[in-house]
Design an enzyme around this catalytic site. Structure first.
Site, PDB file in Angstrom:
ATOM      1  N   LYS A  72       0.822  -1.211   0.000  1.00  0.00           N
ATOM      2  CA  LYS A  72       0.000   0.000   0.000  1.00  0.00           C
ATOM      3  C   LYS A  72       0.852   1.256   0.000  1.00  0.00           C
ATOM      4  O   LYS A  72       0.445   2.277  -0.555  1.00  0.00           O
ATOM      5  CB  LYS A  72      -0.946   0.006   1.210  1.00  0.00           C
ATOM      6  CG  LYS A  72      -2.118  -0.942   1.053  1.00  0.00           C
ATOM      7  CD  LYS A  72      -3.260  -0.554   1.966  1.00  0.00           C
ATOM      8  CE  LYS A  72      -4.416  -1.525   1.829  1.00  0.00           C
ATOM      9  NZ  LYS A  72      -5.483  -1.270   2.813  1.00  0.00           N
TER      10      LYS A  72
ATOM     11  N   LYS B 209      -5.614 -11.677  -7.375  1.00  0.00           N
ATOM     12  CA  LYS B 209      -6.869 -11.739  -6.622  1.00  0.00           C
ATOM     13  C   LYS B 209      -7.877 -10.716  -7.168  1.00  0.00           C
ATOM     14  O   LYS B 209      -7.481  -9.614  -7.546  1.00  0.00           O
ATOM     15  CB  LYS B 209      -6.542 -11.422  -5.153  1.00  0.00           C
ATOM     16  CG  LYS B 209      -7.690 -11.580  -4.199  1.00  0.00           C
ATOM     17  CD  LYS B 209      -7.267 -11.205  -2.774  1.00  0.00           C
ATOM     18  CE  LYS B 209      -8.462 -10.623  -2.034  1.00  0.00           C
ATOM     19  NZ  LYS B 209      -8.143 -10.115  -0.719  1.00  0.00           N
TER      20      LYS B 209
ATOM     21  N   LYS C 144     -11.609  -5.160  -5.185  1.00  0.00           N
ATOM     22  CA  LYS C 144     -12.691  -4.195  -5.423  1.00  0.00           C
ATOM     23  C   LYS C 144     -12.153  -2.874  -5.947  1.00  0.00           C
ATOM     24  O   LYS C 144     -12.907  -2.074  -6.498  1.00  0.00           O
ATOM     25  CB  LYS C 144     -13.574  -4.023  -4.183  1.00  0.00           C
ATOM     26  CG  LYS C 144     -12.872  -3.627  -2.918  1.00  0.00           C
ATOM     27  CD  LYS C 144     -13.832  -3.691  -1.724  1.00  0.00           C
ATOM     28  CE  LYS C 144     -13.034  -3.549  -0.441  1.00  0.00           C
ATOM     29  NZ  LYS C 144     -13.782  -3.811   0.763  1.00  0.00           N
TER      30      LYS C 144
END
Ligand code: TRP
Length: 355
Positions: A137, A219, A222
């Site tokens: 991140k 993966k 969203k």
């Protein structure tokens, strides 16, 4: 209370029934949370929330909408507010019964932030530096590597430890954070005597990691920028079918589960989750048929299964008063449990209390 009940029980049968209730082992406690960011995907649904509905009778479950975690990356306030209610509405629409599960919003229970502060002082800089999610991140949000992003796992540890949770259902990407939670709990227990239940990660047998439709080695996320990579729980039927039609497969034509066919295998996993069919049955069903028929079948199974969730969701979003009631009652129950742990912790570390 129990003794009063026992005294009031006049027949032997009543007394036996009370004794039986007392002898039953308490249910194990489960805690999990979802960040209210972006629209939830079928990855969140099949990998997590749908499985939670199978736990509600056998465990004592708490599910949190972790809005305090969400602000570790910059959020638009109105969008965060909306996503918070949407996440709660998805919990309910997926079938989590508020009579059986405690569902609440993290910022409504101030003990999370309070315990997180204490645990910050028992978590090492080096440990947090090793967290792969932090590394990912901070690379992705290089202009906003804030302290909250760094101590994110400490808040997560506080979420879990406050409730003395035995089990934490999470995806594989959160396993490192659970390991850290365990280390912090054990460290605290070793210094101050037993205070926290040391939680275990819990991967339900049917839980599946759903991959991106456009890059099946990644993966389903969203926040993927490619809309065709994700299927949202709230996508309509046409959109769902279109996205599955565009899903990446391979140059072969055979529907077969295999490591070297990640696209097809992912579609099979999704189809299996929605229909309950196993891979052998799916391979037989599509023998001699091309990918076109297969993709259409996956899209239809997905759209049909999600239709009731979507319509319940729409009803719930139109009834804010009800969502607020669920969140309020959830927060009241969660606060009661959380306070018990927090006061124990405050006593142990030496914070003074009023008599
Ligand atoms: N970090 C989790 C995720 O991104 C969300 C989360 C926050 C969580 N607190 C938690 C999950 C406690 C389980 C338990 O998926």
């Amino acid at each position: 209370m129990q003794n009063k009940r026992m005294a009031a029980a006049t027949t032997r049968k009543d007394r036996l029934s009370i004794m039986n209730q007392e002898a039953t082992a308490p249910k194990k406690r489960i805690f999990s949370g979802v960040q209210p960011t972006g629209n939830l995907t079928i990855g969140n649904y099949l990998g997590a929330i749908k499985n939670w509905t199978t736990l509600q009778d056998d465990y004592e479950c708490l599910y949190c909408v972790v809005n305090q975690h969400a602000i570790t990356v910059r959020q638009d306030p109105a969008a965060l507010r909306r996503a918070t209610y949407e996440t709660l509405a998805v919990y309910l629409a997926a079938g989590l019964d508020p009579e059986k599960n405690t569902m609440f919003i993290q910022s409504h229970v101030s003990a999370h932030a309070e315990l997180a502060w204490v645990l910050n002082c028992y978590t090492m800089f080096g440990e947090l530096s090793r967290m792969t999610q932090f590394k990912d991140k901070s690379a992705k949000h290089a202009d906003n590597v804030n302290a909250g992003l760094f101590t994110y796992p400490v808040l997560m540890a506080a979420d879990i430890l406050l409730y003395q949770a035995d089990l934490v259902p999470v995806g594989i990407d959160q396993k490192q954070h659970i390991e850290l939670t365990r280390d912090v709990a054990e460290r605290f227990n070793a210094i101050y005597s037993n205070t926290f239940t040391v939680p275990e990660p819990y991967m339900p047998k049917t839980g599946t990691k759903i991959m991106s439709l456009q890059d099946p080695t990644k993966k389903m996320s969203k926040s993927d920028e490619n809309e065709n990579a994700t299927v949202r729980i709230l996508d309509d039927k046409d959109t769902i079918i279109r996205k599955f039609k565009r899903a990446v497969t391979d140059s072969d034509t055979v529907v077969r589960y295999s490591e070297d066919k990640p696209g097809v295998s992912n579609l099979m996993a999704i189809y299996s989750c929605f229909t309950g069919k196993d891979f052998d049955a799916i391979e037989k069903e599509f023998e001699g048929k091309g990918y076109g028929d297969f993709k259409l079948a996956v899209g239809e199974a997905c759209a049909d299964s999600l239709a009731p969730v979507r319509s319940r969701f729409t009803e719930l979003m139109a009834d804010k008063a009800y969502l607020e009631t669920v969140a309020k009652e959830g927060a009241a129950r969660a606060s009661y449990l959380a306070r018990k742990t927090l006061s124990k912790v405050y006593r142990k570390v030496g914070f003074v209390e009023f008599k």
